[in-house]
Design a protein around this motif. Structure first.
Motif, PDB file in Angstrom:
ATOM      1  N   LEU A 127     -67.445 188.153  22.211  1.00  0.00           N
ATOM      2  CA  LEU A 127     -67.384 188.103  23.564  1.00  0.00           C
ATOM      3  C   LEU A 127     -68.282 188.896  24.787  1.00  0.00           C
ATOM      4  O   LEU A 127     -68.904 189.842  24.169  1.00  0.00           O
ATOM      5  CB  LEU A 127     -66.395 188.418  23.974  1.00  0.00           C
ATOM      6  CG  LEU A 127     -64.822 187.639  23.758  1.00  0.00           C
ATOM      7  CD1 LEU A 127     -63.293 188.080  23.705  1.00  0.00           C
ATOM      8  CD2 LEU A 127     -64.815 185.700  24.216  1.00  0.00           C
ATOM      9  N   GLN A 134     -60.909 192.502  27.208  1.00  0.00           N
ATOM     10  CA  GLN A 134     -61.187 191.323  26.305  1.00  0.00           C
ATOM     11  C   GLN A 134     -59.597 190.862  25.976  1.00  0.00           C
ATOM     12  O   GLN A 134     -59.360 190.389  24.690  1.00  0.00           O
ATOM     13  CB  GLN A 134     -62.172 192.380  25.254  1.00  0.00           C
ATOM     14  CG  GLN A 134     -63.614 192.516  25.938  1.00  0.00           C
ATOM     15  CD  GLN A 134     -64.143 192.400  24.300  1.00  0.00           C
ATOM     16  OE1 GLN A 134     -64.073 192.232  23.243  1.00  0.00           O
ATOM     17  NE2 GLN A 134     -64.964 192.071  24.629  1.00  0.00           N
ATOM     18  N   HIS A 141     -64.621 184.326  31.069  1.00  0.00           N
ATOM     19  CA  HIS A 141     -65.527 184.507  29.665  1.00  0.00           C
ATOM     20  C   HIS A 141     -66.451 183.047  29.413  1.00  0.00           C
ATOM     21  O   HIS A 141     -67.587 182.444  28.672  1.00  0.00           O
ATOM     22  CB  HIS A 141     -65.271 184.714  28.082  1.00  0.00           C
ATOM     23  CG  HIS A 141     -65.120 186.214  28.920  1.00  0.00           C
ATOM     24  ND1 HIS A 141     -63.909 186.362  27.822  1.00  0.00           N
ATOM     25  CD2 HIS A 141     -65.383 187.502  29.086  1.00  0.00           C
ATOM     26  CE1 HIS A 141     -63.576 188.125  28.260  1.00  0.00           C
ATOM     27  NE2 HIS A 141     -64.679 187.953  29.032  1.00  0.00           N
TER      28      HIS A 141
END
Length: 457
Positions: free
Chosen positions: A437, A390, A399
């Motif tokens: 996310l 991330q 993403h």
């Protein structure tokens, strides 16, 4: 690397986390085989998965896309190059070939190639009545399949095998990606030379494989006309190679110097080899630089291609260990590609078909050996790692692309499964720093991949 009886297998590890963290993790079996074979042959470096370069002299691994460097070790020590091999003994005189009978001439595999190409045993053709003994010997060569975890539930094993079967098909071939975007070409020949000289130390000293012509001469020729191996400049393979190299040189200018140096050195060193290798490296670097701008399905293919190539490299080294010390490796690998690539959707089939030195005869057992080596669990694990990172780490799967795909198919797919689910916390490796996310576990990763292959975008 698989252990031999009475001999401990060399153990290759890389440093996890920050430099000098002293947290070491093992390479998987396929990569360890490649590392050991390249190290033992005295090569200064080797490429893994199309984007990681291991430098033996400096004991480091570099991500060619991000420039991130990790330390590597062999048998828990800093890598030391092996002593130079002793001069080879002169080969024994070859027995004279018997004159082929009329029956043999009718039964030899149909080809316009001679009995043996370049005198290498891997390219020799034999009458079909000798094939059965050869094939039995070939079938006995051990190829260790990708391992199945001891406590893996049967239903999970079934899902993995179904995914593997779906990925090893023509529907998942790289040639299915026809939406390449090439950038306009604006560099002069002088600017190309400057670009390489600034990034590649000793660039002007690099010569082609005949040691007679600077590699820059052939790089410029490829930019303007493509590669002679593919025939006329209008040939689609030539058009792709030419525009891919132009796009690489355009995009690489914006990369940090360490990354630019690594990528341009790969290109330059490829032009010290045969045209087959040149085309392969150009296509790999092009995919590396442009893969994140494609659809989710094509981003998956970029990741899958790296694992397909890894299995192909391992198979080539297993069946022909001599390729680490001679120049026949690309042609032997192209022989395998021509035989099983179209069936399994492997990358580089069109390029292999253009290789005049690739033998068209490969034993049927090779397909089963390749399928056993393709590690779908490693692929799923890398897909999860790629999604769950991330930070700003360069990734194969975007993403944003995953989010858009999930929302576009929400009528046929549970789009919420791509996010962390608190009630299933035990299935995840850690927690996301940002719950907005995507964050996957094995089950949700398989669900995404199954839906992606079923729905196709």
């Amino acid at each position: 690397m698989a252990e031999k009886e009475g001999e401990a297998a060399p153990h290759w590890t890389m440093e996890e986390g920050e430099m000098l963290s002293e947290l070491w993790v093992s390479y998987d079996w396929g990569d360890a085989c490649l590392l050991e074979a390249a190290w033992a042959s005295g090569r200064p470096h080797v490429l893994l998965s199309g984007r990681y370069e291991v430098d033996f002299a400096n004991s480091i691994q570099t991500n060619l896309e991000s420039g991130y460097v990790r330390r590597v070790r062999r048998n828990n020590e800093r890598v030391r190059l092996p002593p130079p091999p002793a001069p080879p003994l002169p080969p024994p005189p070859a027995p004279p070939l018997p004159a082929p009978t009329t029956m043999h001439l009718k039964r030899v595999h149909s080809s316009d190639r001679p009995w043996a190409l370049r005198g290498h045993s891997a390219f020799k053709r034999r009458p079909l009545d000798e094939d059965e003994d050869d094939e039995q010997a070939h079938a006995q060569e051990a190829v260790a399949p990708a391992p199945i975890p001891a406590h893996e539930p049967p239903e999970l094993t079934t899902r993995y095998e179904a995914l593997k079967s779906a990925l090893l098909t023509p529907a998942c071939a790289s040639l299915d990606r026809v939406d390449h975007t090439y950038l306009p070409w604006e560099l002069s020949d002088k600017q190309v030379g400057t670009l390489f000289r600034e990034a590649v130390t000793g660039f002007d000293a690099l010569l082609d494989r005949t040691q007679s012509t600077p590699v820059l001469t052939y790089i410029l020729a490829t930019i303007h006309r493509g590669l002679p191996i593919f025939g006329a400049p209008s040939n689609p393979l030539n058009t792709h190679t030419q525009h891919s190299l132009q796009t690489i040189l355009t995009l690489v200018q914006s990369k940090p110097l360490p990354v630019r140096s690594q990528l341009l050195r790969r290109i330059a060193e490829a032009f010290q080899n045969c045209q087959t290798v040149q085309a392969q490296v150009i296509d790999q670097v092009f995919g590396l630089l442009t893969g994140r701008d494609q659809t989710l399905f094509n981003q998956l293919l970029v990741l899958t291609d790296a694992h397909k190539q890894r299995a192909l490299d391992t198979l080539t080294l297993t069946l022909h260990p001599e390729v680490v010390s001679n120049a026949t490796g690309p042609h032997i690998q192209n022989s395998i590609l021509k035989a099983i690539g179209p069936v399994l959707g492997l990358p580089g089939v069109a390029r292999a078909r253009a290789d005049a030195l690739a033998n068209s005869r490969v034993f049927p057992t090779v397909l089963g050996k390749y399928t056993a080596l393709f590690n779908v669990r490693d692929l799923v694990a890398e897909f999860i790692t790629d999604i769950n990172a991330q930070d700003d780490t360069p990734r194969c799967v975007s993403h944003v692309t995953l989010l858009h795909w999930a929302m576009a198919h929400c009528e046929h797919f549970d789009a919420h499964c791509i996010f962390f689910q608190e009630e299933r916390v035990e299935e995840y490796s850690g927690r996301p720093a940002n719950q907005l996310l995507p964050f996957l576990c094995v089950d949700t990763a398989l669900t995404v991949l199954e839906a992606l292959l079923r729905l196709r975008d």
